[in-house]
Design an enzyme around this catalytic site. Sequence first.
Site, PDB file in Angstrom:
ATOM      1  N   ASP A  17       1.915  -7.604 -14.234  1.00  0.00           N
ATOM      2  CA  ASP A  17       1.561  -7.132 -12.899  1.00  0.00           C
ATOM      3  C   ASP A  17       0.956  -8.298 -12.122  1.00  0.00           C
ATOM      4  OD1 ASP A  17       1.212  -5.386 -10.811  1.00  0.00           O
ATOM      5  OD2 ASP A  17      -0.606  -4.451 -11.604  1.00  0.00           O
ATOM      6  N   GLU A  92       8.867  -4.765  -3.436  1.00  0.00           N
ATOM      7  CA  GLU A  92       8.408  -3.581  -2.701  1.00  0.00           C
ATOM      8  C   GLU A  92       8.936  -3.534  -1.273  1.00  0.00           C
ATOM      9  OE1 GLU A  92       4.281  -1.025  -2.256  1.00  0.00           O
ATOM     10  OE2 GLU A  92       4.570  -2.542  -3.798  1.00  0.00           O
ATOM     11  N   LYS A 128      10.650  -1.096  -5.098  1.00  0.00           N
ATOM     12  CA  LYS A 128       9.419  -0.303  -5.147  1.00  0.00           C
ATOM     13  C   LYS A 128       9.240   0.468  -3.846  1.00  0.00           C
ATOM     14  CE  LYS A 128       5.578  -1.715  -7.094  1.00  0.00           C
ATOM     15  NZ  LYS A 128       4.399  -2.557  -7.457  1.00  0.00           N
ATOM     16  N   THR A 152       6.165   3.896  -6.674  1.00  0.00           N
ATOM     17  CA  THR A 152       4.798   3.410  -6.828  1.00  0.00           C
ATOM     18  C   THR A 152       3.800   4.359  -6.151  1.00  0.00           C
ATOM     19  OG1 THR A 152       3.408   1.429  -6.617  1.00  0.00           O
ATOM     20  CG2 THR A 152       4.844   1.946  -4.752  1.00  0.00           C
ATOM     21  N   PHE A 174      -0.789   5.391 -11.289  1.00  0.00           N
ATOM     22  CA  PHE A 174      -1.869   4.422 -11.097  1.00  0.00           C
ATOM     23  C   PHE A 174      -3.136   4.874 -11.815  1.00  0.00           C
ATOM     24  CE2 PHE A 174      -0.941   1.397  -7.352  1.00  0.00           C
ATOM     25  CZ  PHE A 174       0.368   1.241  -7.765  1.00  0.00           C
TER      26      PHE A 174
END
Length: 318
Positions: A17, A92, A128, A152, A174
């Site tokens: 990440d 993303e 994403k 996400t 998350f």
Amino acid sequence: MSSKLDQLKSMTVIVADTGDMDAIKAFAPVDCTTNPTLILKAAQMPAYAHLVEEAIVWGRSHNEVTSRVTDRLAVNFGAELTRIVPGRVSTEVDADLSFDTQGTIAKAHSIIADYESRGISRNRILIKIAATWEGIQAAAKLQADGIDCNMTLCFSLTQAVACAEAGAFLISPFVGRILDWHMKAEGKTFTPETDPGVASVRQIYAYYKAYDVKTVIMGASFRNKGEIEALAGCDRLTIAPALLDELSKDMGELPRRLDPQATASEAPAKFSLDEKTFRFLINEDAMTTEKLAEGIRTFARDLGTLRELVSQNLMKAA
């Protein structure tokens, strides 16, 4: 005894990440995820100045607007990452498109076209998208177009079920942000076993395995090593370099905590969602409502800062 990181790799696909390529090389993950916050941080490191410069030169030569140059920069990082990891790289879609289905679809196709123009196949990339209703509908169309999506800012089983029904390739629950909300709301601390973020991923995992959902579960946003250890065996886990380093130095035993057969019996009852039911259930869930909105705001803010950085560089190059 091997390190906990090595033990984890034997049961879970490890994803880095970060946009820091040196950190990725150090821990040899399979995949890598980025977002506007990570790209903004990496773009200000001297080691990656050449990636910024390439985007600026391209933008000037093509007389492109700032947003297009910023997209180019994100793909520059993604293209470099595909040379380091053997698996997938996530890029993303703009956070300010989180409630724009058609805009998200168009942006995703543009990103994939840029990758493919560089000889990078779409099966190396995950797009994403925020797990809003509009984002999920965009993912359904993109998956039908052969573009795999990473959903996400996922905080709830409601979002996870909607993403699965859309045929999304992967979701990113998350963990740490769920924990943050509950610590603030309840004014107490949690152990890895009582961590509400860990519990959320375990619930989604049980649901997906019980009903043979093919969507991949990738736990994300970890606050401590204990959360990661409590999810050992999850399909994938995306982990920041500092926590990867901790795991690599810990030589203790790491038992598998998630197993498809063992957890399926704990699954909630199966349910289906239309738009009004999805929106009502999200509205009833204060944590998901607040953290989803906050996450979109944060990514949009950092995207704005990144665009400003690009704009300043474009002006200097003029």
